[in-house]
Design a protein around this motif. Structure first.
Motif, PDB file in Angstrom:
ATOM      1  N   ALA A 144       0.863  -1.184   0.000  1.00 62.68           N
ATOM      2  CA  ALA A 144       0.000   0.000   0.000  1.00 62.68           C
ATOM      3  C   ALA A 144       0.895   1.228   0.000  1.00 62.68           C
ATOM      4  N   VAL A 145       0.365   2.338  -0.499  1.00 67.63           N
ATOM      5  CA  VAL A 145       1.189   3.536  -0.639  1.00 67.63           C
ATOM      6  C   VAL A 145       1.208   4.403   0.621  1.00 67.63           C
ATOM      7  N   SER A 146       0.400   4.054   1.620  1.00 63.67           N
ATOM      8  CA  SER A 146       0.431   4.821   2.872  1.00 63.67           C
ATOM      9  C   SER A 146      -0.171   3.981   3.996  1.00 63.67           C
ATOM     10  N   LYS A 147       0.167   4.350   5.213  1.00 65.01           N
ATOM     11  CA  LYS A 147      -0.349   3.653   6.390  1.00 65.01           C
ATOM     12  C   LYS A 147      -1.858   3.821   6.492  1.00 65.01           C
ATOM     13  N   SER A 148      -2.351   4.989   6.098  1.00 66.41           N
ATOM     14  CA  SER A 148      -3.786   5.236   6.207  1.00 66.41           C
ATOM     15  C   SER A 148      -4.585   4.294   5.305  1.00 66.41           C
ATOM     16  N   VAL A 149      -4.009   3.894   4.160  1.00 72.42           N
ATOM     17  CA  VAL A 149      -4.692   2.936   3.291  1.00 72.42           C
ATOM     18  C   VAL A 149      -4.800   1.580   3.987  1.00 72.42           C
ATOM     19  N   VAL A 150      -3.736   1.207   4.666  1.00 73.35           N
ATOM     20  CA  VAL A 150      -3.748  -0.068   5.398  1.00 73.35           C
ATOM     21  C   VAL A 150      -4.840  -0.050   6.462  1.00 73.35           C
ATOM     22  N   ASP A 151      -4.868   1.029   7.244  1.00 73.79           N
ATOM     23  CA  ASP A 151      -5.822   1.119   8.352  1.00 73.79           C
ATOM     24  C   ASP A 151      -7.267   1.243   7.868  1.00 73.79           C
ATOM     25  N   ALA A 152      -7.493   2.163   6.914  1.00 73.72           N
ATOM     26  CA  ALA A 152      -8.861   2.491   6.512  1.00 73.72           C
ATOM     27  C   ALA A 152      -9.455   1.502   5.525  1.00 73.72           C
ATOM     28  N   GLU A 153      -8.623   0.936   4.663  1.00 78.60           N
ATOM     29  CA  GLU A 153      -9.149   0.074   3.602  1.00 78.60           C
ATOM     30  C   GLU A 153      -8.919  -1.404   3.912  1.00 78.60           C
ATOM     31  N   PHE A 282      -4.878  21.374  -0.669  1.00 75.87           N
ATOM     32  CA  PHE A 282      -5.205  19.991  -1.022  1.00 75.87           C
ATOM     33  C   PHE A 282      -5.901  19.291   0.143  1.00 75.87           C
ATOM     34  N   PRO A 283      -7.177  19.620   0.378  1.00 72.98           N
ATOM     35  CA  PRO A 283      -7.921  19.011   1.491  1.00 72.98           C
ATOM     36  C   PRO A 283      -8.561  17.682   1.131  1.00 72.98           C
ATOM     37  N   SER A 284      -7.984  16.963   0.165  1.00 76.91           N
ATOM     38  CA  SER A 284      -8.563  15.698  -0.287  1.00 76.91           C
ATOM     39  C   SER A 284      -8.473  14.637   0.807  1.00 76.91           C
ATOM     40  N   ILE A 285      -9.610  14.021   1.097  1.00 74.88           N
ATOM     41  CA  ILE A 285      -9.638  12.879   2.015  1.00 74.88           C
ATOM     42  C   ILE A 285      -9.421  11.595   1.221  1.00 74.88           C
ATOM     43  N   PHE A 286      -9.681  11.664  -0.078  1.00 74.29           N
ATOM     44  CA  PHE A 286      -9.632  10.502  -0.960  1.00 74.29           C
ATOM     45  C   PHE A 286      -8.204  10.082  -1.317  1.00 74.29           C
ATOM     46  N   ASP A 287      -7.303  11.045  -1.526  1.00 75.25           N
ATOM     47  CA  ASP A 287      -5.957  10.724  -2.002  1.00 75.25           C
ATOM     48  C   ASP A 287      -5.129  10.055  -0.922  1.00 75.25           C
ATOM     49  N   THR A 288      -4.397   9.046  -1.331  1.00 72.54           N
ATOM     50  CA  THR A 288      -3.650   8.227  -0.379  1.00 72.54           C
ATOM     51  C   THR A 288      -2.209   8.669  -0.200  1.00 72.54           C
ATOM     52  N   ASP A 289      -1.604   9.182  -1.254  1.00 69.63           N
ATOM     53  CA  ASP A 289      -0.212   9.652  -1.182  1.00 69.63           C
ATOM     54  C   ASP A 289       0.023  10.569  -2.375  1.00 69.63           C
ATOM     55  N   GLY A 290      -0.705  11.682  -2.398  1.00 67.99           N
ATOM     56  CA  GLY A 290      -0.820  12.517  -3.585  1.00 67.99           C
ATOM     57  C   GLY A 290       0.491  12.909  -4.239  1.00 67.99           C
TER      58      GLY A 290
END
Length: 380
Positions: A144-153, A282-290
């Motif tokens: 995954a490209v970020s820790k948040s992707v691991v946790d959230a997805e 860049f207030p995107s909540i969607f982007d994982t590692d812009g």
């Protein structure tokens, strides 16, 4: 962009690369200009603006993969072609890698055309998560490209406890973007805000426009320039895009004269866009590692992002930007602070730009090495 960047790096390192993808319903694609082989399968129109490939049915597509005889298959999507790659890897007894780039569940939850309280909405979102979960569970190596992707997805939505390697996106230094920005831009008595990416609801652009509205109320002179393409998409009962809603919102807020939609920019224009801006909003909540946050930083433009998002993981507060609360006023406060710094303490402002530019950014050649290490662990 990611696949192209990695493929180019692998070629430069002396490896053989072939990319298997769909025709994406695009015309006039010239793959011969690329230094690696590209094989495409036809994508079929299933809804207005929605196309999907069926790679298992394409005998020629499958034959080309077997002829190429790969040592590893790396999927960058969990859907049709990515899953096809994982299955082919099992058949060939070679490792498969799947990289999770996206908060797919968040995107689905936002775009399914029913009220979130509607049981149909929940059922569709749940159904859409099954394929990515299956691909994530069955690949040899999951990244995954970020820790948040691991946790959230991967953990929360797919409920998978398997090991996940974090390999971030990289940055390619483009000579077209190395043009020196005109210092006079940064001496103007206004704050120039920038955005780059799709003009789409999932990018939280309405939030940025409300930040601009707050700046107007505070009598802070500003300009907000948005670069990016507008994607038409299928939304019951017709095809539409999100540009119209943002133009309408800008007019309702009375800020339309200070908000400019620039359309898709080429590399040189994009470099100038970043370089002449004071802040990348860049207030995107969607982007994982812009990637755009990295590109802006390379031009000395700090970013404002929302805390606990994928984009926030690459921000060091006060060095290359700030990760802020999900609150319009918090963003407006920081913009006002930087505006006052620029106006009253220009040397500090220039030091901020310099620290942003000098913060190390991972390059794609380094990211390619990380992936090659993972490949070798399974191949050897």
């Amino acid at each position: 962009m990611v696949v192209n960047a990695l493929a180019n790096e692998y070629i430069q390192k002396g490896h053989n690369v072939a990319v298997f993808t769909s025709d994406m319903s695009l015309k006039n694609i010239n793959d011969s200009l690329l230094p690696y082989k590209v094989y495409r399968t036809h994508s079929h129109r299933v809804l207005p603006g929605v196309h999907t490939p069926f790679p298992n049915r394409d005998k020629c597509f499958n034959k080309k993969l077997y002829e190429f005889s790969p040592d590893v298959i790396h999927s960058h999507t969990p859907f049709a072609i990515g899953w096809w790659g994982i299955i082919r890897a099992k058949e060939l007894h070679i490792p498969s890698v799947l990289t999770t780039h996206t908060y797919l569940n968040y995107m689905n939850d936002l775009q399914v055309p029913f009220s979130k309280k509607n049981p149909i909405h929940k059922a569709i979102v749940k159904q859409l998560s099954l394929q990515p979960k299956k691909a994530s569970a069955n690949c040899s190596i999951l990244t995954a490209v970020s820790k948040s992707v691991v946790d959230a997805e991967i953990r929360r939505v797919y409920k998978l406890s398997r090991n996940v390697e974090i390999v971030r996106n990289g940055y390619t230094v483009n000579t077209e973007q190395n043009c020196t920005s005109n210092a006079s831009y940064h001496m103007e008595n206004k704050i120039t805000l920038a955005y780059a990416g799709q003009i789409d609801k999932i990018k939280n652009i309405a939030f940025s426009l409300r930040v601009c509205d707050e700046l107007k109320k505070r009598s802070i002179p500003f300009e907000f320039n948005l670069a990016g393409a507008v994607n038409s998409k299928f939304t019951l009962p017709f095809v539409k895009n999100d540009m119209d809603r943002y133009i309408k919102l800008s007019k309702e807020l009375g800020i339309e004269s200070s908000v400019h939609f620039l359309g898709r920019l080429d590399k040189q224009e994009l470099g100038l866009h970043y370089g002449k801006s004071d802040i990348f909003l860049f207030p995107s909540i969607f982007d994982t590692d812009g990637l755009v946050v990295k590109e802006a930083a390379a031009k000395g433009t700090p970013s404002l992002v929302i805390k606990n998002t994928g984009a926030a993981e690459q921000i060091e507060d006060g060095v290359n930007g700030w990760a802020l609360d999900d609150d319009v006023n918090a963003f407006a406060d920081k913009v006002e602070e930087i505006y006052n710094m620029k106006k009253n303490f220009p040397n500090e402002y220039l030091e901020l730009r310099e620290s942003t530019k000098n913060k190390p950014i991972p390059l794609w050649k380094d990211i390619a090495d990380e992936y090659l290490t993972l490949y070798r662990q399974r191949v050897e």
